[in-house]
Design a protein around this motif. Structure first.
Motif, short mmCIF file in Angstrom:
data_model
loop_
_atom_site.label_atom_id
_atom_site.label_comp_id
_atom_site.label_asym_id
_atom_site.label_seq_id
_atom_site.Cartn_x
_atom_site.Cartn_y
_atom_site.Cartn_z
N ASP A 46 -3.08 -6.24 10.07
CA ASP A 46 -2.62 -5.65 11.32
C ASP A 46 -1.10 -5.64 11.43
O ASP A 46 -0.55 -5.33 12.49
N ALA A 47 -0.39 -5.94 10.34
CA ALA A 47 1.06 -5.85 10.34
C ALA A 47 1.49 -4.39 10.40
O ALA A 47 0.80 -3.51 9.87
N THR A 48 2.60 -4.12 11.04
CA THR A 48 3.08 -2.74 11.12
C THR A 48 3.58 -2.28 9.75
O THR A 48 3.94 -3.09 8.89
N LEU A 49 3.61 -0.98 9.57
CA LEU A 49 4.11 -0.43 8.32
C LEU A 49 5.59 -0.78 8.13
O LEU A 49 6.04 -1.04 7.01
N ALA A 50 6.32 -0.80 9.24
CA ALA A 50 7.74 -1.16 9.15
C ALA A 50 7.91 -2.59 8.67
O ALA A 50 8.79 -2.89 7.85
N HIS A 51 7.07 -3.49 9.16
CA HIS A 51 7.15 -4.89 8.72
C HIS A 51 6.85 -5.00 7.23
O HIS A 51 7.56 -5.71 6.50
N ALA A 52 5.80 -4.32 6.77
CA ALA A 52 5.45 -4.35 5.35
C ALA A 52 6.60 -3.81 4.51
O ALA A 52 6.91 -4.36 3.44
N ALA A 53 7.23 -2.74 4.96
CA ALA A 53 8.35 -2.17 4.22
C ALA A 53 9.52 -3.14 4.14
O ALA A 53 10.17 -3.27 3.10
N ARG A 54 9.78 -3.86 5.24
CA ARG A 54 10.87 -4.84 5.23
C ARG A 54 10.57 -6.00 4.28
O ARG A 54 11.46 -6.47 3.57
N VAL A 55 9.32 -6.45 4.25
CA VAL A 55 8.94 -7.53 3.34
C VAL A 55 9.13 -7.09 1.90
O VAL A 55 9.67 -7.84 1.07
N MET A 56 8.70 -5.87 1.58
CA MET A 56 8.87 -5.36 0.22
C MET A 56 10.35 -5.29 -0.16
O MET A 56 10.74 -5.67 -1.26
N ALA A 57 11.16 -4.80 0.76
CA ALA A 57 12.60 -4.67 0.47
C ALA A 57 13.25 -6.03 0.29
O ALA A 57 14.06 -6.23 -0.62
N ARG A 58 12.87 -6.99 1.15
CA ARG A 58 13.49 -8.32 1.09
C ARG A 58 13.10 -9.08 -0.17
O ARG A 58 13.92 -9.77 -0.77
N THR A 59 11.85 -8.94 -0.58
CA THR A 59 11.36 -9.69 -1.73
C THR A 59 11.41 -8.89 -3.03
O THR A 59 11.08 -9.42 -4.09
N LYS A 60 11.79 -7.62 -2.93
CA LYS A 60 11.93 -6.74 -4.09
C LYS A 60 10.63 -6.63 -4.88
O LYS A 60 10.61 -6.73 -6.11
N VAL A 61 9.52 -6.40 -4.16
CA VAL A 61 8.23 -6.18 -4.80
C VAL A 61 7.75 -4.77 -4.47
O VAL A 61 8.18 -4.17 -3.48
N LYS A 62 6.85 -4.25 -5.30
CA LYS A 62 6.37 -2.89 -5.13
C LYS A 62 5.04 -2.81 -4.40
O LYS A 62 4.64 -1.74 -3.95
N ARG A 63 4.34 -3.94 -4.30
CA ARG A 63 3.05 -3.95 -3.62
C ARG A 63 2.79 -5.33 -3.05
O ARG A 63 3.34 -6.33 -3.54
N LEU A 64 1.95 -5.37 -2.01
CA LEU A 64 1.65 -6.64 -1.35
C LEU A 64 0.14 -6.79 -1.21
O LEU A 64 -0.54 -5.87 -0.74
N PRO A 65 -0.41 -7.95 -1.57
CA PRO A 65 -1.81 -8.22 -1.25
C PRO A 65 -1.96 -8.31 0.27
O PRO A 65 -1.10 -8.87 0.95
N VAL A 66 -3.04 -7.75 0.76
CA VAL A 66 -3.33 -7.81 2.20
C VAL A 66 -4.39 -8.88 2.40
O VAL A 66 -5.47 -8.80 1.82
N VAL A 67 -4.08 -9.90 3.20
CA VAL A 67 -4.99 -11.04 3.34
C VAL A 67 -5.38 -11.24 4.80
O VAL A 67 -4.59 -10.97 5.72
N GLY A 68 -6.60 -11.73 5.00
CA GLY A 68 -7.07 -12.05 6.34
C GLY A 68 -6.53 -13.38 6.80
O GLY A 68 -5.75 -14.04 6.12
N ARG A 69 -7.00 -13.82 7.96
CA ARG A 69 -6.52 -15.07 8.55
C ARG A 69 -6.84 -16.27 7.66
O ARG A 69 -6.13 -17.27 7.67
#
Length: 231
Positions: free
Chosen positions: A103-126
């Motif tokens: 449920d993270a926003t697309l903008a948040h995911a994009a910021r995480v990718m930019a900050r950590t310099k990764v191309k993809r992120l696993p999406v995990v539940g609680r």
């Protein structure tokens, strides 16, 4: 594209290839080649994401496999050397994994990718279990949204919400994802907020704001003649 993608679960890939901690080096190479991916999440026995194995992790074996490992140990490259000696996923992986919630926003995911310099992120539940994976290209899907849909949302969520229902004098036009706001408004203080809210609408590429305040009326000491001369 049905609906409006606003959060990660709207654009993520649900079918994900993952590794167990004991996956062998050669099997990891085969999986990356078969599925044409450059990184794979690593799961423990309960399905919780515990790390990521990337091509960069795998290439340590080549980088430090020239017979001079001792020299690298002395130079302080212990983490890299350990990966060069690794044979299974849990030895190779980068941990902890950088993840994102569905449920993270697309903008948040994009910021995480930019900050950590990764191309993809696993999406995990609680509970930390894997639900999907989101890539840079997935985040760009939002910009495929139809101009008409964007225009409708800008008018409903920005123009009407800020300036009320009587907004015939305010125009919101969208072309190739670029929003143009024009017309006159009664409260000029709301103009910067209108531009900011329009930019936050999913799929908006840019905002061109040509809104202006109400026309000025001449004061009692200045005749409204359009032009005047002094004598």
């Amino acid at each position: 594209m049905s609906g409006t993608p606003t959060v990660v679960k709207d654009v993520m890939t649900h079918r994900v290839v993952a590794l167990r901690t004991g996956a062998a080096f050669k099997d990891i190479v085969k999986a990356m080649r078969q599925w044409r991916v450059s990184a794979l999440p690593v799961l423990d026995g309960t399905g919780v994401v515990v790390g990521i194995v990337s091509e960069a992790d795998m290439l340590r074996k080549e980088e430090y496999g020239d017979g001079y490992i001792g020299r690298y140990r002395e130079a302080g490259h212990l983490a890299e050397v350990r990966k060069a000696d690794a044979a299974t996923a849990d030895e190779l992986m980068t941990a902890p994994a950088v993840t994102v919630a569905p449920d993270a926003t697309l903008a948040h995911a994009a910021r995480v990718m930019a900050r950590t310099k990764v191309k993809r992120l696993p999406v995990v539940g609680r509970d930390g279990t894997l639900e999907g994976i989101v890539s840079r290209s997935d985040l760009l899907k939002v910009f495929l949204r139809d101009d008409g849909d964007i225009e409708e949302e800008v008018r409903r969520e920005v123009v009407v919400r800020l300036f009320g229902t009587h907004t015939e004098a305010i125009r919101a036009e969208v072309r190739d994802g670029v929003v143009t706001l024009s017309g006159r408004v009664h409260e000029t203080a709301l103009i910067p907020l209108a531009a900011r809210l329009a930019r936050a609408v999913a799929g908006v590429v840019d905002v061109r704001c040509a809104l202006s305040g109400p026309p000025r009326h001449p004061g009692p000491d200045v005749p409204d003649t359009g032009s005047f001369r002094t004598v």
